[in-house]
Motif scaffolding. Structure first.
Motif, PDB file in Angstrom:
ATOM      1  N   ARG A   4       0.808  -1.261  -0.022  1.00 38.22           N
ATOM      2  CA  ARG A   4      -0.140  -0.084   0.097  1.00 38.22           C
ATOM      3  C   ARG A   4       0.930   1.182  -0.056  1.00 38.22           C
ATOM      4  N   TYR A   5       0.431   2.330  -0.697  1.00 40.84           N
ATOM      5  CA  TYR A   5       1.187   3.403  -0.805  1.00 40.84           C
ATOM      6  C   TYR A   5       0.485   4.401   0.210  1.00 40.84           C
ATOM      7  N   PRO A   6       1.110   4.546   1.236  1.00 41.08           N
ATOM      8  CA  PRO A   6       0.467   5.599   2.594  1.00 41.08           C
ATOM      9  C   PRO A   6      -0.378   6.758   2.025  1.00 41.08           C
ATOM     10  N   ALA A   7       0.289   7.563   1.173  1.00 41.36           N
ATOM     11  CA  ALA A   7      -0.480   8.808   0.722  1.00 41.36           C
ATOM     12  C   ALA A   7      -1.550   8.619  -0.220  1.00 41.36           C
ATOM     13  N   ALA A   8      -1.901   7.575  -0.395  1.00 38.53           N
ATOM     14  CA  ALA A   8      -2.992   7.133  -1.448  1.00 38.53           C
ATOM     15  C   ALA A   8      -4.152   6.658  -0.603  1.00 38.53           C
ATOM     16  N   SER A   9      -5.484   7.021  -1.161  1.00 37.64           N
ATOM     17  CA  SER A   9      -6.598   6.579  -0.764  1.00 37.64           C
ATOM     18  C   SER A   9      -6.840   5.008  -1.480  1.00 37.64           C
ATOM     19  N   TRP A  10      -7.288   4.103  -0.586  1.00 37.47           N
ATOM     20  CA  TRP A  10      -7.116   2.720  -1.230  1.00 37.47           C
ATOM     21  C   TRP A  10      -8.600   2.442  -1.693  1.00 37.47           C
ATOM     22  N   SER A  35      -9.305  12.140 -19.681  1.00 35.66           N
ATOM     23  CA  SER A  35     -10.772  12.527 -19.028  1.00 35.66           C
ATOM     24  C   SER A  35     -10.346  13.230 -17.848  1.00 35.66           C
ATOM     25  N   ASP A  36     -11.477  13.670 -17.240  1.00 36.47           N
ATOM     26  CA  ASP A  36     -11.430  14.496 -16.122  1.00 36.47           C
ATOM     27  C   ASP A  36     -11.985  13.528 -15.103  1.00 36.47           C
ATOM     28  N   GLY A  37     -11.704  13.701 -13.659  1.00 34.62           N
ATOM     29  CA  GLY A  37     -12.333  13.021 -12.502  1.00 34.62           C
ATOM     30  C   GLY A  37     -11.573  11.681 -12.568  1.00 34.62           C
ATOM     31  N   SER A  38     -11.898  10.862 -11.311  1.00 32.49           N
ATOM     32  CA  SER A  38     -11.528   9.594 -11.131  1.00 32.49           C
ATOM     33  C   SER A  38     -11.890   8.657 -12.216  1.00 32.49           C
ATOM     34  N   PRO A  39     -10.837   7.793 -12.680  1.00 36.57           N
ATOM     35  CA  PRO A  39     -11.382   6.804 -13.616  1.00 36.57           C
ATOM     36  C   PRO A  39     -11.920   5.303 -12.946  1.00 36.57           C
ATOM     37  N   TRP A  40     -12.049   5.256 -11.702  1.00 35.17           N
ATOM     38  CA  TRP A  40     -12.342   4.200 -11.039  1.00 35.17           C
ATOM     39  C   TRP A  40     -13.686   3.621 -11.379  1.00 35.17           C
ATOM     40  N   ALA A  41     -14.802   4.251 -11.504  1.00 29.00           N
ATOM     41  CA  ALA A  41     -16.184   3.712 -11.965  1.00 29.00           C
ATOM     42  C   ALA A  41     -15.802   3.009 -13.459  1.00 29.00           C
ATOM     43  N   ASP A  42     -15.132   3.773 -14.328  1.00 29.61           N
ATOM     44  CA  ASP A  42     -14.847   3.138 -15.582  1.00 29.61           C
ATOM     45  C   ASP A  42     -13.976   1.908 -15.562  1.00 29.61           C
ATOM     46  N   ARG A  43     -13.169   1.853 -15.059  1.00 34.29           N
ATOM     47  CA  ARG A  43     -12.296   0.672 -14.657  1.00 34.29           C
ATOM     48  C   ARG A  43     -12.937  -0.548 -13.780  1.00 34.29           C
ATOM     49  N   GLU A  44     -13.999  -0.349 -13.025  1.00 29.59           N
ATOM     50  CA  GLU A  44     -14.544  -1.238 -12.406  1.00 29.59           C
ATOM     51  C   GLU A  44     -15.633  -1.716 -13.305  1.00 29.59           C
ATOM     52  N   GLY A  45     -16.292  -0.869 -14.209  1.00 36.72           N
ATOM     53  CA  GLY A  45     -17.283  -1.236 -14.884  1.00 36.72           C
ATOM     54  C   GLY A  45     -16.833  -2.181 -16.391  1.00 36.72           C
ATOM     55  N   SER A  46     -15.609  -1.876 -16.694  1.00 34.45           N
ATOM     56  CA  SER A  46     -14.967  -2.530 -18.059  1.00 34.45           C
ATOM     57  C   SER A  46     -15.057  -4.079 -17.726  1.00 34.45           C
ATOM     58  N   PRO A  47     -15.179  -4.823 -18.805  1.00 33.91           N
ATOM     59  CA  PRO A  47     -15.454  -6.508 -18.752  1.00 33.91           C
ATOM     60  C   PRO A  47     -14.059  -6.998 -18.900  1.00 33.91           C
ATOM     61  N   ASP A  48     -13.769  -8.174 -18.435  1.00 27.60           N
ATOM     62  CA  ASP A  48     -12.803  -8.944 -18.883  1.00 27.60           C
ATOM     63  C   ASP A  48     -12.997  -9.675 -20.184  1.00 27.60           C
ATOM     64  N   ALA A  61      -5.729  18.006  -8.604  1.00 25.66           N
ATOM     65  CA  ALA A  61      -5.282  18.717  -7.391  1.00 25.66           C
ATOM     66  C   ALA A  61      -4.301  17.881  -6.585  1.00 25.66           C
ATOM     67  N   GLY A  62      -3.710  16.772  -6.949  1.00 21.77           N
ATOM     68  CA  GLY A  62      -2.895  16.192  -6.138  1.00 21.77           C
ATOM     69  C   GLY A  62      -3.403  15.034  -5.299  1.00 21.77           C
ATOM     70  N   GLU A  63      -4.788  14.804  -5.362  1.00 24.83           N
ATOM     71  CA  GLU A  63      -5.165  13.691  -4.769  1.00 24.83           C
ATOM     72  C   GLU A  63      -4.737  12.255  -5.561  1.00 24.83           C
ATOM     73  N   ILE A  64      -4.366  11.177  -4.592  1.00 23.40           N
ATOM     74  CA  ILE A  64      -3.852   9.895  -5.023  1.00 23.40           C
ATOM     75  C   ILE A  64      -4.775   8.944  -4.758  1.00 23.40           C
ATOM     76  N   GLN A  65      -5.377   7.951  -5.479  1.00 21.65           N
ATOM     77  CA  GLN A  65      -6.074   6.922  -5.213  1.00 21.65           C
ATOM     78  C   GLN A  65      -5.211   5.598  -5.810  1.00 21.65           C
ATOM     79  N   GLN A  66      -5.309   4.631  -5.057  1.00 24.57           N
ATOM     80  CA  GLN A  66      -4.569   3.388  -5.485  1.00 24.57           C
ATOM     81  C   GLN A  66      -5.769   2.215  -5.533  1.00 24.57           C
ATOM     82  N   PHE A  67      -5.470   1.759  -7.050  1.00 26.33           N
ATOM     83  CA  PHE A  67      -6.609   0.468  -7.361  1.00 26.33           C
ATOM     84  C   PHE A  67      -6.036  -0.773  -7.176  1.00 26.33           C
ATOM     85  N   GLN A  68      -4.870  -0.987  -7.300  1.00 29.17           N
ATOM     86  CA  GLN A  68      -4.119  -2.389  -7.151  1.00 29.17           C
ATOM     87  C   GLN A  68      -2.964  -2.250  -6.182  1.00 29.17           C
TER      88      GLN A  68
END
Length: 220
Positions: A4-10, A35-48, A61-68
């Protein structure tokens, strides 16, 4: 290496348990979301099996999110998935990285321990680009020339942060509450000036944000 990267939201994506381990990462690859905004929803919804996602995402704005997890591969750059971390930055290829993004990426670079080098091939190390892998890395022109050229700024800022860390450690001796002024001289004048500029810009941006909030409250 911590996973985990401590500075990122998990914000883990679902269905990532089957991804392969990350093997001796050479560094990290800079991507742009386009694109603008977090790509989380797009990545979560994309199919295998065509699902694509990165390790980290950095907002304008410098916010960090961690997906993996950092000890496992992310599906971001094809054949380079198992040997590189992947970091996406909000925005578009023709837009330069913001000051907030540069600061956040410099802090990440310092923390992950990647080399202070600009990678041009998949076998190099340091900070790479999605585009450097060619067709084996999906053949995308990402993150674009504007952001690619900012990698040196990221490295310079990371070096400044390290030098300040070292100076702080050397100015405090075994619990003393008074700093040793002579050891501060080991920071180069250029690095110190750059750090002061970065800190001043942070304060200025924060004051502008507060002013906008006050104006918005006054208009209600």
């Amino acid at each position: 290496m911590e996973w985990r990267y401590p500075a990122a939201s998990w914000r883990p994506l679902s269905r990532i348990d089957g991804t392969e381990p990350l093997v001796n990462p050479r560094g990290w690859v800079l991507h742009t979301t386009g694109s603008d905004g977090s790509p989380w929803a797009d990545r979560e919804g994309s199919p295998d099996p065509d699902r694509r996602f990165c390790h980290l995402w950095v907002s304008s704005a410098g916010e960090i999110q961690q997906f993996q997890r950092l000890d496992r591969a992310a599906r971001a750059q094809g054949a380079g998935d198992r040997s590189w971390w992947s970091v996406e930055a909000e925005g578009h290829a023709d837009e330069p990285l913001t000051g907030h993004q540069l600061d956040a990426l410099a802090s990440w670079h310092r923390w992950c321990g990647a080399r202070d080098t600009i990678a041009v091939r998949p076998m190099d190390g340091g900070i790479g680009l999605h585009s450097m892998g060619g067709s084996g890395w999906s053949g995308q022109d990402c993150p674009g020339a504007v952001r690619s050229s900012q990698r040196r700024q990221i490295i310079d800022r990371a070096q400044t942060l390290r030098e300040l860390d070292r100076a702080r450690q050397e100015t405090w001796v075994q619990g003393e509450t008074k700093p040793r002024i002579d050891s501060v001289d080991e920071i180069s004048t250029g690095r110190a000036a750059e750090w002061i500029h970065i800190e001043m810009m942070r304060v200025r941006r924060r004051l502008e944000e507060l002013e906008d909030q006050l104006n918005e409250m006054g208009s209600r």
